[in-house]
Design a protein around this motif. Structure first.
Motif, PDB file in Angstrom:
ATOM      1  N   HIS A 119       8.610  -5.721  -1.784  1.00 15.86           N
ATOM      2  CA  HIS A 119       8.997  -5.476  -0.391  1.00 15.86           C
ATOM      3  C   HIS A 119       9.499  -4.047  -0.206  1.00 15.86           C
ATOM      4  O   HIS A 119       9.921  -3.401  -1.167  1.00 15.86           O
ATOM      5  N   PRO A 120       9.499  -3.560   1.051  1.00 13.31           N
ATOM      6  CA  PRO A 120      10.060  -2.233   1.303  1.00 13.31           C
ATOM      7  C   PRO A 120      11.500  -2.165   0.787  1.00 13.31           C
ATOM      8  O   PRO A 120      12.290  -3.068   1.034  1.00 13.31           O
ATOM      9  N   GLY A 121      11.827  -1.100   0.077  1.00  9.71           N
ATOM     10  CA  GLY A 121      13.167  -0.957  -0.482  1.00  9.71           C
ATOM     11  C   GLY A 121      13.309  -1.561  -1.862  1.00  9.71           C
ATOM     12  O   GLY A 121      14.321  -1.370  -2.513  1.00  9.71           O
ATOM     13  N   GLY A 122      12.296  -2.280  -2.326  1.00 12.70           N
ATOM     14  CA  GLY A 122      12.321  -2.832  -3.681  1.00 12.70           C
ATOM     15  C   GLY A 122      11.659  -1.860  -4.645  1.00 12.70           C
ATOM     16  O   GLY A 122      10.875  -1.012  -4.235  1.00 12.70           O
ATOM     17  N   THR A 123      11.991  -1.997  -5.927  1.00 16.84           N
ATOM     18  CA  THR A 123      11.454  -1.084  -6.932  1.00 16.84           C
ATOM     19  C   THR A 123      10.947  -1.858  -8.136  1.00 16.84           C
ATOM     20  O   THR A 123      11.622  -2.762  -8.616  1.00 16.84           O
ATOM     21  N   VAL A 124       9.754  -1.508  -8.615  1.00 15.91           N
ATOM     22  CA  VAL A 124       9.309  -1.982  -9.924  1.00 15.91           C
ATOM     23  C   VAL A 124       9.188  -0.769 -10.830  1.00 15.91           C
ATOM     24  O   VAL A 124       8.656   0.257 -10.441  1.00 15.91           O
ATOM     25  N   ARG A 125       9.732  -0.917 -12.031  1.00 18.90           N
ATOM     26  CA  ARG A 125       9.711   0.190 -12.981  1.00 18.90           C
ATOM     27  C   ARG A 125       9.182  -0.304 -14.310  1.00 18.90           C
ATOM     28  O   ARG A 125       9.501  -1.397 -14.736  1.00 18.90           O
ATOM     29  N   ALA A 126       8.376   0.516 -14.954  1.00 21.33           N
ATOM     30  CA  ALA A 126       7.894   0.155 -16.286  1.00 21.33           C
ATOM     31  C   ALA A 126       7.749   1.428 -17.098  1.00 21.33           C
ATOM     32  O   ALA A 126       7.464   2.494 -16.544  1.00 21.33           O
ATOM     33  N   THR A 127       7.955   1.316 -18.400  1.00 21.84           N
ATOM     34  CA  THR A 127       7.740   2.493 -19.242  1.00 21.84           C
ATOM     35  C   THR A 127       6.241   2.746 -19.416  1.00 21.84           C
ATOM     36  O   THR A 127       5.831   3.848 -19.708  1.00 21.84           O
ATOM     37  N   GLY A 128       5.442   1.696 -19.218  1.00 24.88           N
ATOM     38  CA  GLY A 128       3.992   1.848 -19.261  1.00 24.88           C
ATOM     39  C   GLY A 128       3.406   1.818 -17.867  1.00 24.88           C
ATOM     40  O   GLY A 128       4.004   2.301 -16.922  1.00 24.88           O
ATOM     41  N   LEU A 179       1.956  -4.022  -2.426  1.00 25.57           N
ATOM     42  CA  LEU A 179       2.972  -3.042  -2.809  1.00 25.57           C
ATOM     43  C   LEU A 179       3.454  -2.327  -1.555  1.00 25.57           C
ATOM     44  O   LEU A 179       2.717  -1.573  -0.931  1.00 25.57           O
ATOM     45  N   LYS A 180       4.703  -2.610  -1.172  1.00 20.38           N
ATOM     46  CA  LYS A 180       5.269  -1.964   0.021  1.00 20.38           C
ATOM     47  C   LYS A 180       6.496  -1.147  -0.327  1.00 20.38           C
ATOM     48  O   LYS A 180       7.082  -0.501   0.531  1.00 20.38           O
ATOM     49  N   GLY A 181       6.936  -1.233  -1.564  1.00 14.79           N
ATOM     50  CA  GLY A 181       8.130  -0.490  -1.979  1.00 14.79           C
ATOM     51  C   GLY A 181       7.763   0.616  -2.947  1.00 14.79           C
ATOM     52  O   GLY A 181       6.778   1.310  -2.759  1.00 14.79           O
ATOM     53  N   ILE A 182       8.548   0.742  -4.008  1.00 20.54           N
ATOM     54  CA  ILE A 182       8.342   1.817  -4.972  1.00 20.54           C
ATOM     55  C   ILE A 182       7.817   1.239  -6.282  1.00 20.54           C
ATOM     56  O   ILE A 182       8.353   0.262  -6.791  1.00 20.54           O
ATOM     57  N   ALA A 183       6.767   1.835  -6.805  1.00 17.81           N
ATOM     58  CA  ALA A 183       6.282   1.483  -8.138  1.00 17.81           C
ATOM     59  C   ALA A 183       6.427   2.721  -9.008  1.00 17.81           C
ATOM     60  O   ALA A 183       5.864   3.771  -8.704  1.00 17.81           O
ATOM     61  N   HIS A 184       7.220   2.602 -10.054  1.00 16.67           N
ATOM     62  CA  HIS A 184       7.475   3.752 -10.931  1.00 16.67           C
ATOM     63  C   HIS A 184       6.935   3.447 -12.329  1.00 16.67           C
ATOM     64  O   HIS A 184       7.550   2.726 -13.101  1.00 16.67           O
ATOM     65  N   ALA A 185       5.773   4.002 -12.617  1.00 12.81           N
ATOM     66  CA  ALA A 185       5.163   3.799 -13.939  1.00 12.81           C
ATOM     67  C   ALA A 185       5.545   4.959 -14.846  1.00 12.81           C
ATOM     68  O   ALA A 185       5.931   6.024 -14.376  1.00 12.81           O
ATOM     69  N   GLY A 186       5.438   4.747 -16.149  1.00 14.85           N
ATOM     70  CA  GLY A 186       5.803   5.796 -17.105  1.00 14.85           C
ATOM     71  C   GLY A 186       7.230   6.249 -16.892  1.00 14.85           C
ATOM     72  O   GLY A 186       7.535   7.437 -16.938  1.00 14.85           O
ATOM     73  N   ASN A 212       2.439   1.310   3.621  1.00 17.11           N
ATOM     74  CA  ASN A 212       3.290   2.428   3.252  1.00 17.11           C
ATOM     75  C   ASN A 212       4.000   2.082   1.958  1.00 17.11           C
ATOM     76  O   ASN A 212       4.547   0.992   1.816  1.00 17.11           O
ATOM     77  N   ALA A 213       3.989   2.995   1.032  1.00 19.03           N
ATOM     78  CA  ALA A 213       4.605   2.722  -0.264  1.00 19.03           C
ATOM     79  C   ALA A 213       4.885   4.046  -0.946  1.00 19.03           C
ATOM     80  O   ALA A 213       4.589   5.117  -0.399  1.00 19.03           O
ATOM     81  N   GLN A 214       5.475   3.961  -2.117  1.00 19.75           N
ATOM     82  CA  GLN A 214       5.716   5.173  -2.885  1.00 19.75           C
ATOM     83  C   GLN A 214       5.362   4.891  -4.330  1.00 19.75           C
ATOM     84  O   GLN A 214       5.703   3.844  -4.863  1.00 19.75           O
ATOM     85  N   VAL A 215       4.646   5.830  -4.935  1.00 21.88           N
ATOM     86  CA  VAL A 215       4.267   5.681  -6.336  1.00 21.88           C
ATOM     87  C   VAL A 215       4.864   6.835  -7.116  1.00 21.88           C
ATOM     88  O   VAL A 215       4.783   7.992  -6.700  1.00 21.88           O
ATOM     89  N   HIS A 243       4.532  10.312  -5.322  1.00 22.00           N
ATOM     90  CA  HIS A 243       3.465  10.345  -4.318  1.00 22.00           C
ATOM     91  C   HIS A 243       3.790   9.329  -3.229  1.00 22.00           C
ATOM     92  O   HIS A 243       4.104   8.180  -3.523  1.00 22.00           O
ATOM     93  N   VAL A 244       3.726   9.774  -1.990  1.00 20.86           N
ATOM     94  CA  VAL A 244       4.010   8.888  -0.872  1.00 20.86           C
ATOM     95  C   VAL A 244       2.689   8.389  -0.300  1.00 20.86           C
ATOM     96  O   VAL A 244       1.800   9.184  -0.001  1.00 20.86           O
ATOM     97  N   ILE A 245       2.572   7.067  -0.224  1.00 18.66           N
ATOM     98  CA  ILE A 245       1.378   6.482   0.375  1.00 18.66           C
ATOM     99  C   ILE A 245       1.686   6.253   1.846  1.00 18.66           C
ATOM    100  O   ILE A 245       2.595   5.505   2.189  1.00 18.66           O
ATOM    101  N   GLU A 246       0.930   6.911   2.690  1.00 22.17           N
ATOM    102  CA  GLU A 246       1.208   6.866   4.128  1.00 22.17           C
ATOM    103  C   GLU A 246       0.042   6.189   4.833  1.00 22.17           C
ATOM    104  O   GLU A 246      -1.089   6.624   4.713  1.00 22.17           O
ATOM    105  N   LYS A 247       0.328   5.106   5.514  1.00 21.84           N
ATOM    106  CA  LYS A 247      -0.731   4.431   6.262  1.00 21.84           C
ATOM    107  C   LYS A 247      -0.397   4.510   7.744  1.00 21.84           C
ATOM    108  O   LYS A 247       0.592   3.949   8.183  1.00 21.84           O
TER     109      LYS A 247
END
Lengths: 264, 225
Positions: B126-135, B143-150, B166-169, B176-180
């Motif tokens: 959801h917007p304002g949520g974050t998923v983070r992974a080292t991989g 995906l509407k929130g932040i996905a932080h890979a690596g 709309n999301a952020q990667v 990178h901001v995904i703008e729709k």
């Protein structure tokens, strides 16, 4: 050196965040450099209303805890060329993650670069409120014509009087013309007299506020809406202009006008 | 005579086998005896290098230290400790690193979902949520929130999702901001992936380029295998 103004209300849901976004936008439209600071840490909304949510990279807690520089955390609103900026709140922290001294330092830093720093205060009178008023020079008090909101506003005035901030200026928000005319709610004079603070402006209830907020556009951008005019007037008064209060009277078309007058 | 410690000469050096059935005290005792014996047998100036095989026994750091204290001096050194077993904790780590972590849930505003290694999320961010992974991060859902890979700096990680909102990667330190805009929201439903290119710039590419841009994705060789 700019001015830091806190927008507060005590009660939730009266329109603090909407007012902050719209007054800030209106000031930016008047070519002032404005920074909006969201202090509702943990339940941030200001970024959503401005449509900047997905641009947040760092937030106020990142700045306070040294993970980011202040200028990295501030988001520029691209719709206004270098006039409107946002310092977003953190979403995964709580109000105690920052204290009054840190706020004073932070806002002091911002005041050097901006004409106006608008602080969006969270509801309640706990740490979030204390942080928000700690660094403010002025206060804007938002209330609605509901007795519960007015009661909380009264309490807030009392709390602000104990600080070095000047007496807050009042915005009466979400006025429904018909109810006020029928005497179902306190009218503007009564509220102002009861709270005995200076009236900064009134904003009429307008569905367009919600409609445009949902799209991430503050309503004030479109001057044709009644709420937009209210916020524009408030911004002008903040800048020192004398603007007459908007009239409460529902346009009643007389019989003759109906008969001969032009259609709107 | 010796039943707790065996010394063998190998190509790689001297192998010191500690029998896992013997008690550690006994082993220490015998190593001490062995050391004295070796000191007498070898000429000075000759260096001896050992590697210690602990069999079905996992030595703690302090136990290793005790053995080193006895053996290591000007003429004797230990190159490594080798064990046939690992702790369950280490095994789990290896196991987890060698396959993507699967999560089926909704990540709501203010929540952070952290993963070691790759993450396969079935559900919504959801917007304002974050998923983070080292991989890398793979999202089946929206995906509407932040996905932080690596997350720990690995710039070869990717984020794969259908970017319809709309999301952020973020990959490593890149954002990178995904703008729709409303106009192009129904433009494409296809799955895309985001990666950092050779110029260290984030780019969004269609799925069919994945094998050419990141051929190593999918060949999971983490851990033992």
């Amino acid at each position: 050196m700019g001015k830091a103004i806190v927008v507060t209300s005590g009660k939730g849901g009266v329109g603090k965040t909407t007012s902050t976004a719209n007054i800030g936008t209106a000031l930016a439209l008047q070519s002032k450099k404005v920074c909006l600071v969201d202090m509702d840490i943990g339940l941030r909304n200001l970024d959503v209303i401005l449509g900047l949510e997905n641009r947040i990279i760092y937030d106020i807690i990142d700045v306070v805890e040294g993970r980011a520089k202040l200028h990295q955390a501030i988001i520029k609103d691209k719709r206004f060329n270098d006039q409107l900026f946002l310092l977003p709140a953190a979403q995964h922290a709580d109000k105690n993650a920052i204290n009054e001294e840190q706020m004073i330092e932070l806002i002091g830093e911002l005041k050097k670069d901006y004409d106006y720093v608008l602080i969006d205060c969270p509801a309640g009178i706990e740490q979030g409120f204390k942080n928000s008023i700690a660094a403010a020079d002025d206060a804007i008090l938002v209330t609605t014509p509901e007795i519960s909101a007015i009661r909380d506003a009264d309490r807030i005035i009392g709390l602000i009087e104990q600080t070095s901030i000047q007496a807050p200026k009042l915005i009466i928000n979400r006025i429904r013309k018909s109810m006020m005319q029928n005497g179902d709610v306190m009218d503007i004079d009564e509220i102002t007299r009861h709270l005995s603070v200076e009236l900064l402006g009134i904003v009429f209830e307008d569905d367009e506020v919600v409609r445009s907020s949902n799209k991430g556009n503050p309503v004030v951008l479109d001057p044709s809406h009644i709420a937009s005019q209210g916020y524009r007037n408030i911004a002008r008064r903040l800048l020192g202009d004398t603007v007459p209060l908007m009239t409460l009277k529902e346009e009643k078309r007389s019989f003759w006008k109906k008969l001969f007058g032009k259609k709107n | 005579m010796n039943n707790a410690v065996t010394l063998k000469g190998r190509k790689e050096g001297f192998q010191l086998i500690l029998h896992s059935s013997a008690s550690f005290e006994k082993i220490l005792e015998e190593i001490k005896e062995l050391k004295v014996q070796l000191k007498n047998d070898t000429q000075t100036g000759h260096e001896l290098n050992f590697y210690v095989k602990t069999g079905n026994r996992e030595l703690t750091d302090s136990e290793k230290k005790q053995i080193e204290d006895i053996i290591v001096d000007d003429h004797f050194s230990i190159s490594s400790f080798q064990s046939d077993v690992i702790s369950i904790e280490d095994a789990l780590k290896l196991h987890q690193a060698s396959r993507p972590r699967l999560e089926v849930r909704t990540v709501r505003s203010g929540q952070i979902l952290d993963a070691q290694g790759d993450l396969l999320l079935i559900g919504e961010v959801h917007p304002g949520g974050t998923v983070r992974a080292t991989g890398s991060i793979f999202v089946i859902g929206e995906l509407k929130g932040i996905a932080h890979a690596g997350f720990s700096g690995n710039e070869s990680a990717i984020v794969l999702a259908n970017f319809r909102h709309n999301a952020q990667v973020r990959i490593g330190g890149n954002v990178h901001v995904i703008e729709k805009s409303e106009g192009n929201s129904e433009q494409s439903d296809e799955i895309k992936f985001v990666c950092v290119n050779d110029l260290h710039i984030i780019e969004v590419s269609p799925l069919h380029d994945l094998k050419t841009i990141r051929p190593e994705i999918g060949k999971h060789s983490g851990g033992l295998f």
